[in-house]
Design a protein around this motif. Structure first.
Motif, PDB file in Angstrom:
ATOM      1  N   UNK A   1     -12.827 -22.551  -8.898  1.00 28.46           N
ATOM      2  CA  UNK A   1     -11.722 -22.967  -8.028  1.00 28.46           C
ATOM      3  C   UNK A   1     -10.512 -22.096  -8.346  1.00 28.46           C
ATOM      4  N   UNK A   2      -9.742 -21.761  -7.311  1.00 30.50           N
ATOM      5  CA  UNK A   2      -8.562 -20.930  -7.542  1.00 30.50           C
ATOM      6  C   UNK A   2      -7.590 -21.088  -6.385  1.00 30.50           C
ATOM      7  N   UNK A   3      -6.289 -21.043  -6.714  1.00 32.60           N
ATOM      8  CA  UNK A   3      -5.231 -20.935  -5.706  1.00 32.60           C
ATOM      9  C   UNK A   3      -4.070 -20.187  -6.331  1.00 32.60           C
ATOM     10  N   UNK A   4      -3.365 -19.407  -5.517  1.00 34.72           N
ATOM     11  CA  UNK A   4      -2.261 -18.583  -6.011  1.00 34.72           C
ATOM     12  C   UNK A   4      -1.080 -19.439  -6.441  1.00 34.72           C
ATOM     13  N   UNK A   5      -0.757 -20.421  -5.632  1.00 33.45           N
ATOM     14  CA  UNK A   5       0.329 -21.348  -5.959  1.00 33.45           C
ATOM     15  C   UNK A   5      -0.289 -22.633  -6.498  1.00 33.45           C
ATOM     16  N   UNK A   6      -0.079 -22.888  -7.771  1.00 30.20           N
ATOM     17  CA  UNK A   6      -0.707 -24.049  -8.395  1.00 30.20           C
ATOM     18  C   UNK A   6      -0.256 -25.361  -7.782  1.00 30.20           C
ATOM     19  N   UNK A   7       0.867 -25.342  -7.088  1.00 31.01           N
ATOM     20  CA  UNK A   7       1.385 -26.567  -6.479  1.00 31.01           C
ATOM     21  C   UNK A   7       0.949 -26.724  -5.019  1.00 31.01           C
TER      22      UNK A   7
ATOM     23  N   UNK B   1     -12.763 -22.492  -3.126  1.00 35.72           N
ATOM     24  CA  UNK B   1     -13.147 -23.888  -3.360  1.00 35.72           C
ATOM     25  C   UNK B   1     -14.604 -23.976  -3.816  1.00 35.72           C
ATOM     26  N   UNK B   2     -14.784 -24.242  -5.128  1.00 36.36           N
ATOM     27  CA  UNK B   2     -16.113 -24.497  -5.694  1.00 36.36           C
ATOM     28  C   UNK B   2     -17.099 -23.364  -5.368  1.00 36.36           C
ATOM     29  N   UNK B   3     -16.721 -22.149  -5.750  1.00 37.87           N
ATOM     30  CA  UNK B   3     -17.550 -20.975  -5.474  1.00 37.87           C
ATOM     31  C   UNK B   3     -18.617 -20.828  -6.555  1.00 37.87           C
ATOM     32  N   UNK B   4     -19.882 -20.809  -6.146  1.00 41.04           N
ATOM     33  CA  UNK B   4     -21.016 -20.564  -7.057  1.00 41.04           C
ATOM     34  C   UNK B   4     -21.946 -19.562  -6.390  1.00 41.04           C
TER      35      UNK B   4
ATOM     36  N   UNK C   1      -8.044 -13.964   5.621  1.00 41.07           N
ATOM     37  CA  UNK C   1      -7.480 -15.099   4.905  1.00 41.07           C
ATOM     38  C   UNK C   1      -8.506 -16.076   4.388  1.00 41.07           C
ATOM     39  N   UNK C   2      -9.780 -15.714   4.445  1.00 43.39           N
ATOM     40  CA  UNK C   2     -10.825 -16.643   3.994  1.00 43.39           C
ATOM     41  C   UNK C   2     -11.047 -16.595   2.492  1.00 43.39           C
ATOM     42  N   UNK C   3     -10.542 -15.568   1.803  1.00 41.99           N
ATOM     43  CA  UNK C   3     -10.668 -15.496   0.351  1.00 41.99           C
ATOM     44  C   UNK C   3     -11.490 -14.334  -0.152  1.00 41.99           C
ATOM     45  N   UNK C   4     -11.817 -13.354   0.716  1.00 46.26           N
ATOM     46  CA  UNK C   4     -12.668 -12.225   0.317  1.00 46.26           C
ATOM     47  C   UNK C   4     -11.990 -11.369  -0.758  1.00 46.26           C
TER      48      UNK C   4
ATOM     49  N   UNK D   1     -15.746 -18.786   4.363  1.00 45.82           N
ATOM     50  CA  UNK D   1     -14.858 -19.315   5.397  1.00 45.82           C
ATOM     51  C   UNK D   1     -13.979 -20.409   4.784  1.00 45.82           C
ATOM     52  N   UNK D   2     -12.669 -20.238   4.899  1.00 44.99           N
ATOM     53  CA  UNK D   2     -11.747 -21.222   4.345  1.00 44.99           C
ATOM     54  C   UNK D   2     -11.893 -21.413   2.855  1.00 44.99           C
ATOM     55  N   UNK D   3     -12.265 -20.341   2.139  1.00 44.45           N
ATOM     56  CA  UNK D   3     -12.402 -20.421   0.690  1.00 44.45           C
ATOM     57  C   UNK D   3     -13.725 -20.990   0.205  1.00 44.45           C
ATOM     58  N   UNK D   4     -14.657 -21.254   1.129  1.00 45.21           N
ATOM     59  CA  UNK D   4     -15.959 -21.819   0.750  1.00 45.21           C
ATOM     60  C   UNK D   4     -17.085 -20.900   1.201  1.00 45.21           C
ATOM     61  N   UNK D   5     -18.160 -20.878   0.425  1.00 45.75           N
ATOM     62  CA  UNK D   5     -19.348 -20.118   0.796  1.00 45.75           C
ATOM     63  C   UNK D   5     -20.117 -20.918   1.838  1.00 45.75           C
ATOM     64  N   UNK D   6     -20.343 -20.313   2.996  1.00 38.55           N
ATOM     65  CA  UNK D   6     -21.026 -21.044   4.073  1.00 38.55           C
ATOM     66  C   UNK D   6     -22.428 -20.498   4.341  1.00 38.55           C
TER      67      UNK D   6
END
Length: 729
Positions: free
Chosen positions: A493-499, A506-509, A525-528, A697-702
């Motif tokens: 899990x990761x985000x640039x702004x912790x707040x 999101x839960x990348x495996x 903007x999907x997180x690539x 997509x949207x930070x998740x592996x689809x």
């Protein structure tokens, strides 16, 4: 009455954290900026009110945020944090008789009238009532259970003077020369007295000529000593300045990648200017004050010998002078911080203006951009006028005190001559001594200002030196000891702004197999790009882990790890140097054979050979004179030249035409053999032959698969590429 606590922010982005630090200190707990930064995360836009609120909650401060009117604020519990000028945070600590007392981290402890306060704070109008944003904070039991973080400066004056100790031999020569010059100067008042009391009284012209000849020889000797002293001082000054800046750059290069996301160019440039102030203090001003102290001591003793009353008058006036100077220190400190912040903003805006002139002209926004720059100049002018006004007030009082002292001493000395307790020669000698003492006293007073300035500069420089390096003791592995060196994301899990409420990843495996080509695709903007940056150690993950084989990436020395990687990022930099050195950027000598091979793979060798200087052609700043496609090909050649085990390409061919892209992709496919490759791309032609395609997509592996299997699924990947392939529905 207990003084309200206050801290200055060290750069533009720290106002929110500094306000929180002030509140904590008010309630009896002291925390450093470094400690609070772990709770309150700073982005490239500063810190949000939500970030301050979450940090305060973790510290045990109950807080409430909202919009209220000035009347409501006057009856509210203080202190509180205010959103100021829509881009800054301050602490309101007291309201009394329509006066609002503000602790501004950028300026100091300020006092505003009601009208001034409303202009700075009010931001919205609700039901006809103007309101501003406020955060109220109250300590809980959990706050008082927090352990104090005692702020200790690791880089104190003691460490600073380690630069001076390197040149002890030269300093010894300078000090000896200074002492000799001072002693030679000490002889002058006695020579002056002897000319009047002996030469003129006895009408002995030969004696007068002899004394004048002696004065001439002493002047020549002092001048020669002074020249030698200045040459030595210049030598030391240049070496110390280079050492200071070099150590600062070494420290910057050791800091984490994330540090540079939140630091403006102007802030770093101002800190470099602080080094010049420190260097000047260590050399010129320290030497001057040493000379002044020695001169003051010697001439004071001589003045005491001549007349105790005049000596007492001089000492008393010097004490009054010192008190007068000290009264201006607090205001000067506040103005210095205000000036630092505005000069930092000016440097940043000027840099942006100069580097974007072509785009400004192209978009026809010259006037607006120029007005923005001129607004900053106007603000800077106002601060400099305040500084000049303060300086003139100080100088006016200093001149008045000094002239009163001279008049009183002249009257006392003249009276003593008339009464016969002093000779005329002694009076002239005393006047000479007073003249020689005035300069050391003034230099000593100016040294107080210099000492204050250098302490401010040191606090800003030390903030950088005290930061944790990117590499700590735990990151020492420099060899991949795994049987398999595939790259693995384990529930990351990761985000640039912790707040932020939304995760960037999101839960990348996933597993990126060794010696295979893996493509990552997805909408903008999907997180690539974030995946690539995490693999390169730009940021630590929030949860989960990234492994090279079975070893956590955190255990590796990141400098070594990046050496194994050939990287082309979207915002890759072209340096202002030769094409050869833009491709072979490492610290070693250029391998000509490998250089040409890399350029051929990137399909830019033929273009380079058509240039008059070929590989020695100088490129302008940011690749001026090159097309976007040519820049990208140089960046690809740079990655290939490293001959890496791992290759990361982030939209590396998005600016290339179809012909060049096809040629480069074919060349790279051959180069990829035996290497682990990660390609981020939008174009299907770049990724269709990959061994594995990961759709995000949207930070998740689809989806995960190869081109054929993903097309057959007719899922997200199919939707991404169907327009390129004209597959229809």
């Amino acid at each position: 009455m207990i003084k309200f606590p206050f801290y200055h922010q060290h750069d533009t982005m720290q106002c929110g954290i500094t306000c929180l630090r002030i509140i904590c200190k008010y309630y009896g707990k002291e925390f450093s900026i470094e400690t609070l930064s772990k709770y309150c995360y700073v982005t490239n836009e500063g810190v949000s009110l939500l970030g301050i609120s979450e940090a305060a909650t973790q510290l045990g401060l109950q807080n409430t945020c909202g919009r209220i009117s000035v009347e409501q604020l006057e009856n509210a519990p203080l202190p509180c944090i205010l959103h100021w000028n829509q881009n800054h945070y301050v602490v309101l600590n007291k309201v009394k008789k329509n006066r609002f007392y503000i602790a501004d981290p950028g300026k100091g402890l300020m006092k505003y009238s009601r009208e001034e306060f409303e202009d700075h704070w009010l931001s919205t109008c609700s039901q006809g009532i103007e309101k501003g944003i406020v955060m109220f904070l109250q300590p809980t039991n959990a706050f008082y259970q927090q352990k104090d973080d005692t702020v200790k400066q690791k880089h104190s004056f003691g460490l600073l003077f380690s630069y001076v100790r390197r040149y002890n031999r030269y300093w010894g020569q300078i000090v000896i020369g200074t002492m000799i010059g001072c002693l030679l100067q000490l002889i002058f008042p006695f020579l002056t007295q002897s000319i009047v009391d002996l030469g003129i009284t006895n009408k002995d012209l030969g004696f007068i000529y002899l004394v004048l000849l002696g004065q001439l020889m002493l002047t020549i000797s002092r001048t020669a000593i002074d020249f030698i002293r200045r040459w030595l001082l210049l030598h030391i000054s240049m070496r110390i300045n280079i050492s200071l800046l070099s150590d600062f750059f070494i420290k910057l290069l050791k800091l984490p990648m994330s540090f540079f996301d939140t630091k403006l160019i102007g802030d770093l440039m101002q800190r470099m200017n602080d080094h010049s102030r420190v260097e000047k203090f260590l050399t010129t001003q320290m030497l001057s004050v040493t000379f002044s102290v020695f001169s003051f001591a010697v001439f004071s003793c001589v003045l005491f010998y001549y007349n105790v009353l005049i000596f007492s008058i001089f000492v008393l006036s010097s004490i009054i002078y010192a008190i007068w100077i000290i009264t201006f220190l607090k205001k000067r400190r506040s103005l210095d911080y205000e000036l630092f912040e505005k000069q930092s903003e000016n440097n940043n805006k000027t840099y942006q203006f100069i580097t974007a002139i072509q785009e400004i002209k192209l978009q026809d926004c010259e006037q607006r951009r120029r007005w923005e720059w001129e607004d900053i100049q106007a603000d800077l002018f106002k601060i400099q006028m305040k500084s000049l006004k303060l300086q003139q007030s100080q100088e006016a009082g200093s001149i008045f005190i000094n002239e009163i002292k001279n008049i009183v001493i002249t009257v006392v000395a003249a009276t003593s001559v008339i009464q016969g307790s002093l000779t005329l020669g002694m009076m002239l000698a005393i006047e000479y001594i007073i003249g020689q003492l005035n300069s050391p006293v003034e230099q000593l007073m100016n040294f107080l200002y210099s000492l204050q300035d250098v302490k401010i500069s040191l606090s800003r420089i030390n903030e950088i030196h005290d930061m944790e390096n990117e590499e700590d003791v735990g990151k020492q592995l420099t060899i991949c000891r795994n049987t398999s060196n595939s790259l693995n994301f384990d529930h990351v899990n990761f985000k640039y702004n912790k707040h932020s409420s939304r995760l960037t990843l999101d839960n990348i495996s996933i597993t990126i197999p060794e010696s295979k080509v893996t493509a990552i695709v997805g909408a903008s903007g999907s997180g690539k790009t974030t995946l690539i940056k995490l693999l390169l150690g730009y940021y630590p993950v929030m949860n989960g882990a990234i492994y090279i084989g079975k070893t956590d990436l955190c255990d590796y020395n990141l400098k070594w790890w990046r050496r194994q990687c050939g990287v082309v990022m979207q915002d890759g930099v072209i340096f202002s140097e030769t094409i050869a050195r833009n491709i072979a950027v490492d610290d070693g000598e250029v391998d000509v054979k490998r250089l040409e091979q890399s350029a051929r793979i990137a399909n830019i060798h033929d273009y380079i050979m058509m240039l008059p200087m070929k590989y020695n052609t100088q490129i302008g700043r940011d690749g001026i004179g090159l097309s976007q496609g040519q820049k990208q090909r140089i960046l690809i050649a740079r990655a290939v030249y490293k001959n890496p085990s791992y290759i990361f390409l982030d939209e590396a061919t998005n600016a290339l035409d179809a012909k060049n892209e096809r040629a480069i992709v074919e060349n790279l496919n051959e180069f990829y053999r035996g290497r682990t490759v990660v390609v981020v791309a939008h174009r299907l032609s770049t990724v269709r032959n990959a061994d594995q395609i990961i759709v995000i997509d949207g930070g998740k592996i689809v989806e995960i698969g190869n081109h054929t299997s993903l097309i057959e699924k007719r899922g997200p990947y199919y939707n991404l590429v169907k327009n390129q392939l004209e597959l229809g529905n």
